[in-house]
Design a protein around this motif. Structure first.
Motif, PDB file in Angstrom:
ATOM      1  N   VAL A 138       0.826  -1.207   0.000  1.00  0.00           N
ATOM      2  CA  VAL A 138       0.000   0.000   0.000  1.00  0.00           C
ATOM      3  C   VAL A 138       0.861   1.257   0.000  1.00  0.00           C
ATOM      4  CG1 VAL A 138      -2.092  -1.002   0.983  1.00  0.00           C
ATOM      5  CG2 VAL A 138      -0.335  -0.143   2.510  1.00  0.00           C
ATOM      6  N   GLU A 139       2.129   1.133   0.350  1.00  0.00           N
ATOM      7  CA  GLU A 139       3.035   2.286   0.319  1.00  0.00           C
ATOM      8  C   GLU A 139       3.287   2.750  -1.114  1.00  0.00           C
ATOM      9  OE1 GLU A 139       3.754  -0.465   2.387  1.00  0.00           O
ATOM     10  OE2 GLU A 139       2.974   0.666   4.081  1.00  0.00           O
ATOM     11  N   MET A 140       3.021   1.902  -2.100  1.00  0.00           N
ATOM     12  CA  MET A 140       3.266   2.238  -3.498  1.00  0.00           C
ATOM     13  C   MET A 140       2.073   2.915  -4.166  1.00  0.00           C
ATOM     14  SD  MET A 140       5.203  -1.207  -4.761  1.00  0.00           S
ATOM     15  CE  MET A 140       5.411  -0.591  -6.418  1.00  0.00           C
ATOM     16  N   VAL A 141       0.979   3.077  -3.444  1.00  0.00           N
ATOM     17  CA  VAL A 141      -0.249   3.625  -4.003  1.00  0.00           C
ATOM     18  C   VAL A 141      -0.034   5.057  -4.492  1.00  0.00           C
ATOM     19  CG1 VAL A 141      -2.572   4.395  -3.368  1.00  0.00           C
ATOM     20  CG2 VAL A 141      -1.771   2.147  -2.658  1.00  0.00           C
ATOM     21  N   GLY A 142      -0.516   5.336  -5.709  1.00  0.00           N
ATOM     22  CA  GLY A 142      -0.458   6.683  -6.259  1.00  0.00           C
ATOM     23  C   GLY A 142      -1.577   7.550  -5.697  1.00  0.00           C
ATOM     24  N   ASP A 143      -1.541   8.825  -6.006  1.00  0.00           N
ATOM     25  CA  ASP A 143      -2.511   9.787  -5.462  1.00  0.00           C
ATOM     26  C   ASP A 143      -3.917   9.647  -6.037  1.00  0.00           C
ATOM     27  OD1 ASP A 143      -0.566  10.858  -3.845  1.00  0.00           O
ATOM     28  OD2 ASP A 143      -0.083  12.490  -5.219  1.00  0.00           O
ATOM     29  N   VAL A 144      -4.018   9.221  -7.306  1.00  0.00           N
ATOM     30  CA  VAL A 144      -5.325   9.124  -7.949  1.00  0.00           C
ATOM     31  C   VAL A 144      -5.463   7.737  -8.549  1.00  0.00           C
ATOM     32  CG1 VAL A 144      -6.824  10.011  -9.763  1.00  0.00           C
ATOM     33  CG2 VAL A 144      -5.367  11.587  -8.499  1.00  0.00           C
ATOM     34  N   GLY A 145      -6.588   7.114  -8.281  1.00  0.00           N
ATOM     35  CA  GLY A 145      -6.876   5.824  -8.893  1.00  0.00           C
ATOM     36  C   GLY A 145      -7.477   4.840  -7.925  1.00  0.00           C
ATOM     37  N   GLU A 146      -8.593   4.252  -8.336  1.00  0.00           N
ATOM     38  CA  GLU A 146      -9.247   3.233  -7.523  1.00  0.00           C
ATOM     39  C   GLU A 146      -8.267   2.109  -7.220  1.00  0.00           C
ATOM     40  OE1 GLU A 146     -13.346   1.601  -8.471  1.00  0.00           O
ATOM     41  OE2 GLU A 146     -12.088  -0.126  -8.949  1.00  0.00           O
ATOM     42  N   ILE A 147      -8.293   1.653  -5.994  1.00  0.00           N
ATOM     43  CA  ILE A 147      -7.466   0.533  -5.555  1.00  0.00           C
ATOM     44  C   ILE A 147      -8.394  -0.649  -5.344  1.00  0.00           C
ATOM     45  CG2 ILE A 147      -5.928  -0.306  -3.741  1.00  0.00           C
ATOM     46  CD1 ILE A 147      -5.538   2.790  -3.136  1.00  0.00           C
ATOM     47  N   PHE A 148      -7.951  -1.819  -5.745  1.00  0.00           N
ATOM     48  CA  PHE A 148      -8.706  -3.025  -5.426  1.00  0.00           C
ATOM     49  C   PHE A 148      -7.724  -4.116  -5.048  1.00  0.00           C
ATOM     50  CE2 PHE A 148      -8.190  -2.830  -9.985  1.00  0.00           C
ATOM     51  CZ  PHE A 148      -7.989  -4.130 -10.437  1.00  0.00           C
ATOM     52  N   PHE A 149      -8.153  -4.964  -4.117  1.00  0.00           N
ATOM     53  CA  PHE A 149      -7.233  -5.984  -3.633  1.00  0.00           C
ATOM     54  C   PHE A 149      -7.973  -7.257  -3.253  1.00  0.00           C
ATOM     55  CE2 PHE A 149      -8.351  -3.488   0.149  1.00  0.00           C
ATOM     56  CZ  PHE A 149      -8.654  -4.472   1.084  1.00  0.00           C
ATOM     57  N   GLU A 150      -7.220  -8.349  -3.315  1.00  0.00           N
ATOM     58  CA  GLU A 150      -7.649  -9.643  -2.799  1.00  0.00           C
ATOM     59  C   GLU A 150      -6.654 -10.033  -1.726  1.00  0.00           C
ATOM     60  OE1 GLU A 150      -9.184 -13.010  -5.400  1.00  0.00           O
ATOM     61  OE2 GLU A 150      -8.017 -11.821  -6.838  1.00  0.00           O
ATOM     62  N   ALA A 151      -7.151 -10.442  -0.580  1.00  0.00           N
ATOM     63  CA  ALA A 151      -6.295 -10.870   0.516  1.00  0.00           C
ATOM     64  C   ALA A 151      -7.071 -11.840   1.395  1.00  0.00           C
ATOM     65  CB  ALA A 151      -5.833  -9.665   1.327  1.00  0.00           C
ATOM     66  N   GLU A 152      -6.355 -12.775   1.975  1.00  0.00           N
ATOM     67  CA  GLU A 152      -6.990 -13.691   2.919  1.00  0.00           C
ATOM     68  C   GLU A 152      -7.465 -12.921   4.149  1.00  0.00           C
ATOM     69  OE1 GLU A 152      -7.642 -17.055   2.834  1.00  0.00           O
ATOM     70  OE2 GLU A 152      -7.077 -16.930   0.719  1.00  0.00           O
ATOM     71  N   GLU A 153      -6.700 -11.889   4.475  1.00  0.00           N
ATOM     72  CA  GLU A 153      -6.980 -11.168   5.706  1.00  0.00           C
ATOM     73  C   GLU A 153      -6.525  -9.714   5.559  1.00  0.00           C
ATOM     74  OE1 GLU A 153      -5.585 -12.019  10.275  1.00  0.00           O
ATOM     75  OE2 GLU A 153      -4.729 -13.271   8.720  1.00  0.00           O
ATOM     76  N   TRP A 154      -7.289  -8.809   6.125  1.00  0.00           N
ATOM     77  CA  TRP A 154      -6.908  -7.408   6.174  1.00  0.00           C
ATOM     78  C   TRP A 154      -7.480  -6.807   7.438  1.00  0.00           C
ATOM     79  CZ3 TRP A 154     -10.374  -9.380   2.675  1.00  0.00           C
ATOM     80  CH2 TRP A 154     -11.679  -8.922   2.749  1.00  0.00           C
ATOM     81  N   VAL A 155      -6.873  -5.711   7.857  1.00  0.00           N
ATOM     82  CA  VAL A 155      -7.292  -5.055   9.092  1.00  0.00           C
ATOM     83  C   VAL A 155      -7.674  -3.623   8.756  1.00  0.00           C
ATOM     84  CG1 VAL A 155      -6.598  -4.368  11.420  1.00  0.00           C
ATOM     85  CG2 VAL A 155      -5.695  -6.488  10.426  1.00  0.00           C
ATOM     86  N   LEU A 156      -8.853  -3.227   9.225  1.00  0.00           N
ATOM     87  CA  LEU A 156      -9.317  -1.849   9.031  1.00  0.00           C
ATOM     88  C   LEU A 156      -9.011  -1.033  10.281  1.00  0.00           C
ATOM     89  CD1 LEU A 156     -12.814  -2.495   7.414  1.00  0.00           C
ATOM     90  CD2 LEU A 156     -10.666  -1.919   6.271  1.00  0.00           C
ATOM     91  N   HIS A 157      -8.523   0.173  10.054  1.00  0.00           N
ATOM     92  CA  HIS A 157      -8.227   1.102  11.135  1.00  0.00           C
ATOM     93  C   HIS A 157      -9.018   2.371  10.879  1.00  0.00           C
ATOM     94  CE1 HIS A 157      -4.725  -1.466  11.952  1.00  0.00           C
ATOM     95  NE2 HIS A 157      -4.554  -1.458  10.648  1.00  0.00           N
ATOM     96  N   PRO A 158      -9.792   2.842  11.855  1.00  0.00           N
ATOM     97  CA  PRO A 158     -10.544   4.085  11.636  1.00  0.00           C
ATOM     98  C   PRO A 158      -9.595   5.212  11.215  1.00  0.00           C
ATOM     99  CG  PRO A 158     -11.198   3.066  13.699  1.00  0.00           C
ATOM    100  CD  PRO A 158      -9.997   2.313  13.192  1.00  0.00           C
ATOM    101  N   PHE A 159     -10.002   5.947  10.194  1.00  0.00           N
ATOM    102  CA  PHE A 159      -9.203   7.085   9.738  1.00  0.00           C
ATOM    103  C   PHE A 159      -9.418   8.226  10.702  1.00  0.00           C
ATOM    104  CE2 PHE A 159      -9.009  11.119   7.412  1.00  0.00           C
ATOM    105  CZ  PHE A 159      -7.662  11.102   7.071  1.00  0.00           C
ATOM    106  N   LEU A 160      -8.318   8.752  11.217  1.00  0.00           N
ATOM    107  CA  LEU A 160      -8.377   9.877  12.149  1.00  0.00           C
ATOM    108  C   LEU A 160      -7.697  11.067  11.488  1.00  0.00           C
ATOM    109  CD1 LEU A 160      -7.387   7.905  15.348  1.00  0.00           C
ATOM    110  CD2 LEU A 160      -9.683   8.573  14.637  1.00  0.00           C
ATOM    111  N   PRO A 161      -8.481  12.059  11.050  1.00  0.00           N
ATOM    112  CA  PRO A 161      -7.866  13.211  10.376  1.00  0.00           C
ATOM    113  C   PRO A 161      -6.925  13.951  11.309  1.00  0.00           C
ATOM    114  CG  PRO A 161     -10.266  13.467  10.561  1.00  0.00           C
ATOM    115  CD  PRO A 161      -9.906  12.165  11.197  1.00  0.00           C
ATOM    116  N   GLU A 162      -5.847  14.453  10.713  1.00  0.00           N
ATOM    117  CA  GLU A 162      -4.902  15.259  11.507  1.00  0.00           C
ATOM    118  C   GLU A 162      -5.532  16.619  11.732  1.00  0.00           C
ATOM    119  OE1 GLU A 162      -1.175  15.338   9.503  1.00  0.00           O
ATOM    120  OE2 GLU A 162      -1.134  13.169   9.284  1.00  0.00           O
ATOM    121  N   ASN A 163      -5.391  17.109  12.935  1.00  0.00           N
ATOM    122  CA  ASN A 163      -5.954  18.430  13.265  1.00  0.00           C
ATOM    123  C   ASN A 163      -4.939  19.513  13.099  1.00  0.00           C
ATOM    124  OD1 ASN A 163      -8.480  17.443  13.871  1.00  0.00           O
ATOM    125  ND2 ASN A 163      -7.883  16.905  15.958  1.00  0.00           N
TER     126      ASN A 163
END
Length: 163
Positions: A138-163
């Protein structure tokens, strides 16, 4: 129909869009597509993942194939006289519009007339996968463009905007 054509020519080693999770490289992009824009997450992968990004397209539905492929198919079928045929002859092509055809099922449709005679012309008109790049992380992701992935497992983390 477009999705079926994309699956038909999906290169080996790329994620299958029917089994993928879809995301955005930015919280703003994710909010546009989210059912609830207040619930945005980042994702990490504890194991292996096939990750791809459609370069330059915020969402696959805006890819140029979505407009050009139906026009192209209707054009070549129209030239063959298919549109004037009876329902029996049209029904051989109708399954192409069925949801979630397998690559082999689309291939079998293109072995029948009238699709057989336009097979290579349609195949060469599909540009989607030329605009998709495989990512090692995911570190290679560009600024624009839909991302899609297949994985056995993934973890979601709530996005916390920087203040």
């Amino acid at each position: 129909m477009v999705d079926n054509l994309w699956e038909w020519v999906r290169p080996n080693g790329f994620p299958n869009r029917r089994h993928s999770v879809f995301s955005s490289p930015s919280p703003e992009g994710a909010a546009k597509s989210a059912l609830n824009a207040d619930q945005i997450y980042t994702v990490t992968f504890p194991g292996e993942a096939l990750i791809a990004q459609i370069v330059g397209y915020e969402d696959a539905r805006w890819h140029s194939d979505c407009k050009s492929l139906p026009k192209k198919l209707f054009s070549v079928l129209s030239e063959s006289g298919w549109m004037e045929k009876g329902i029996e002859e049209k029904s051989a092509v109708a399954p192409l519009w069925a949801p979630c055809l397998l690559r082999e099922e689309v291939e079998s449709l293109f072995s029948l007339e009238p699709l057989k005679s336009v097979r290579e012309e349609i195949r060469s008109s599909i540009s989607f996968w030329k605009d998709v790049k495989l990512l090692e992380s995911v570190e290679m992701v560009g600024d624009v463009g839909e991302i899609f992935f297949e994985a056995e497992e993934w973890v979601l983390h709530p996005f916390l905007p920087e203040n």
